[in-house]
Design an enzyme around this catalytic site. Structure first.
Site, PDB file in Angstrom:
ATOM      1  N   ALA A  84      -3.453   6.626  -6.728  1.00  0.00           N
ATOM      2  CA  ALA A  84      -2.926   5.463  -6.015  1.00  0.00           C
ATOM      3  C   ALA A  84      -1.409   5.540  -5.920  1.00  0.00           C
ATOM      4  CB  ALA A  84      -3.344   4.182  -6.737  1.00  0.00           C
ATOM      5  N   THR A 113       0.334   2.862  -3.558  1.00  0.00           N
ATOM      6  CA  THR A 113       0.638   1.434  -3.427  1.00  0.00           C
ATOM      7  C   THR A 113      -0.589   0.566  -3.678  1.00  0.00           C
ATOM      8  OG1 THR A 113       0.217   1.536  -1.042  1.00  0.00           O
ATOM      9  CG2 THR A 113       2.480   1.878  -1.771  1.00  0.00           C
ATOM     10  N   ASP A 156       3.985   3.954   8.058  1.00  0.00           N
ATOM     11  CA  ASP A 156       2.568   4.320   8.019  1.00  0.00           C
ATOM     12  C   ASP A 156       2.026   4.314   9.444  1.00  0.00           C
ATOM     13  OD1 ASP A 156       0.212   5.104   6.889  1.00  0.00           O
ATOM     14  OD2 ASP A 156      -0.391   3.119   6.208  1.00  0.00           O
ATOM     15  N   LYS A 206      -5.175  -2.230   7.190  1.00  0.00           N
ATOM     16  CA  LYS A 206      -4.187  -1.409   7.894  1.00  0.00           C
ATOM     17  C   LYS A 206      -4.382  -1.486   9.400  1.00  0.00           C
ATOM     18  CE  LYS A 206      -3.237   2.085   4.344  1.00  0.00           C
ATOM     19  NZ  LYS A 206      -3.261   3.537   4.025  1.00  0.00           N
TER      20      LYS A 206
END
Length: 499
Positions: free
Chosen positions: A204, A206, A264, A296
């Site tokens: 991981a 974030t 991103d 996202k």
């Protein structure tokens, strides 16, 4: 390589992902002015060399005159025994930086230019500021051809694994949904069926846990390449940390800069995911794209654009892709954080009556899509076969074998003993859960570094609640971690309750 010969000393400092070297300020025959010029140095012995950022040391307990210290990453990458003699010099400026300047000016770069940049990034020739400049320039505008070139260059820059099987399958979720630990259920289902699925995952960055963080609750994941290959040969699969085997190393460097800048883009996401899959030797890939208001990808229109980009790049590189849209409106399962997620995974595999249904259903859906790649199965039978392997106990048996093959953890980890319950303040129905906020609360509690830290969700979207009903329970191993998480949760629980 010129310069005075120095002895390597291993310095137990984690400088991930950068290479860092340490040198005493006094006693080595260099002036402070020279140190300023030597911020980036090349260290080697004529046969092997690395580039590293130089840090100046004023503590004689750390180093002695005539020694050059190497942080953990630099020492491992140089690969020489402690005490070996090396020399160093100022690192030359990478010629590819001129290509980055062209991208900043708005130019479209050809395949050779992008490959040159990625090779230098993978060799740690760029500073974080220079990497940031490249990423921001690409985020501003990037063609599909540039995305294809970036993916190919990132895959080519590191180790590329090969497997004897013609069909090598994988599954990847783009992330952003807490508790979505479907890979740990999909992999044993596929292994029980007999397909090859070498699942390498990142830790991981974030989120409250990655697949590798959660699997580490049960078994070793930091496997050297020869051991990883042996596990796949024996069990048809693996659930390991990919960082140990140097797959698409440029991606790890780029991610270390992307995350603090919160870059991103779809183009960089596609290049990151597909380069790792190519390097891992995958031939067929299921991509899970959760769509939801705090995911996202927040709309179907965005999801379709991302799917088309995945399909274009993947097809050009010889990957067979199946892109699946899933519900990203809330966390999956109940546990968020390594120990709690591992509990949910094993409950699903065991067929426990209280196992989270959404995690089970999502895993079976994705496993079914992966199994559809098998030409020996009649079309449309993938989901039924996945259900059969789970319900019969074959998937559980495959997982137990996989845990033993990788190295079963000797002790059983428990959820954090410091706890706080977040309660509803009104009557109503839960209509939304903020995935991003829930993940932040779990991380403040200490996940994933503290394996037992995280959140146990007791209510999900659609549940009716009354005042004082417990929405979720925060676990932490320290009172400080619990304090931070509790303060954020009390300010905003992340739950939307409609009267």
């Amino acid at each position: 390589m010129g310069g005075k010969a120095m002895q390597i000393r291993r310095v137990a400092i984690d400088t991930h992902p950068e290479n860092t070297a340490f040198l005493l300020r006094e006693g080595n025959g260099y002036s402070p002015e020279q140190f300023q010029a030597l911020r980036k140095i090349e260290i080697g012995n004529g046969s092997v060399s690395i580039l590293a950022t130089l840090a100046i040391v004023d503590d004689n307990c750390l180093l002695e005159p005539g020694q050059i210290g190497l942080g953990e990453q630099a020492f491992r990458r140089l690969g020489l025994p402690e005490g070996s003699e090396v020399t160093f010099r100022q690192a030359p400026v990478p010629p590819s930086l001129e290509l980055v300047r062209r991208k900043i000016d708005g130019d479209t770069l050809d395949d050779a230019a992008i490959a040159a940049i990625i090779r230098d990034i993978a060799a740690y020739r760029y500073s974080p500021m220079e990497i940031g400049a490249f990423l921001v320039a690409c985020a501003g505008f990037m063609t599909t051809q540039e995305t294809l070139a970036l993916t190919r260059a990132m895959a080519d820059a590191g180790r590329q694994m090969q497997w004897p099987a013609e069909l090598v399958v994988d599954k990847h979720c783009i992330g952003g949904i807490p508790g979505n630990r479907t890979s740990m259920i999909v992999v044993p289902i596929i292994a029980a069926h007999g397909l090859t699925m070498p699942k390498t995952s990142s830790r991981a960055i974030t989120s409250p846990s990655g697949t590798a963080d959660t699997m580490e609750v049960l078994a070793a994941v930091d496997l050297p390449e020869d051991r990883l290959v042996e596990v796949v040969r024996q069990e048809h699969a693996v659930l390991a940390w990919g960082g140990r085997v140097n797959l698409s190393p440029a991606d790890d460097v780029l991610i270390s800069v992307e995350r603090p800048l919160r870059i991103d883009t779809f183009e960089q996401m596609v290049a990151s995911i597909l380069s790792k899959k190519l390097a891992a030797g995958s031939t067929h890939l299921v991509v899970d794209i959760p769509v939801g208001p705090s995911a996202k990808v927040r709309s179907r229109r965005e999801a379709i654009r991302l799917r088309k980009l995945f399909e274009y790049v993947g097809t050009k590189l010889g990957l067979v892709l199946d892109v699946v849209f899933t519900d990203g409106s809330q966390p999956i399962g109940r546990g968020i954080g390594p120990v709690l997620e591992a509990r949910d995974v094993m409950a699903v595999l065991r067929g426990d009556p209280d196992a989270p249904e959404d995690l089970r259903d999502r895993s079976l859906l994705l496993a079914g899509h992966v199994l559809e790649f098998d030409p020996a199965l009649e079309g449309g039978q993938g989901y039924a076969r996945a259900c059969e392997l789970l319900e019969s106990g074959a998937a559980l048996a495959a997982m137990e074998r996989l845990i033993d093959a990788q190295g079963r953890r000797a002790t059983t980890l428990q959820p954090g003993e410091h706890r706080h319950e977040v309660r509803s303040h009104q009557f109503g129905t839960i209509t939304a859960i903020d995935c991003h906020l829930i993940a932040r609360i779990a991380r403040l509690a200490g996940a994933p570094m503290d394996k037992g830290a995280g959140i146990d969700l007791l209510r999900k979207v659609g549940d009716t609640v009354r005042p004082e009903d417990v929405l979720y329970r925060i676990h932490a191993h320290s009172d400080t971690g619990l304090h931070y998480a509790r303060d954020l949760a009390e300010g905003d629980s992340g739950y939307t309750i409609t009267p």
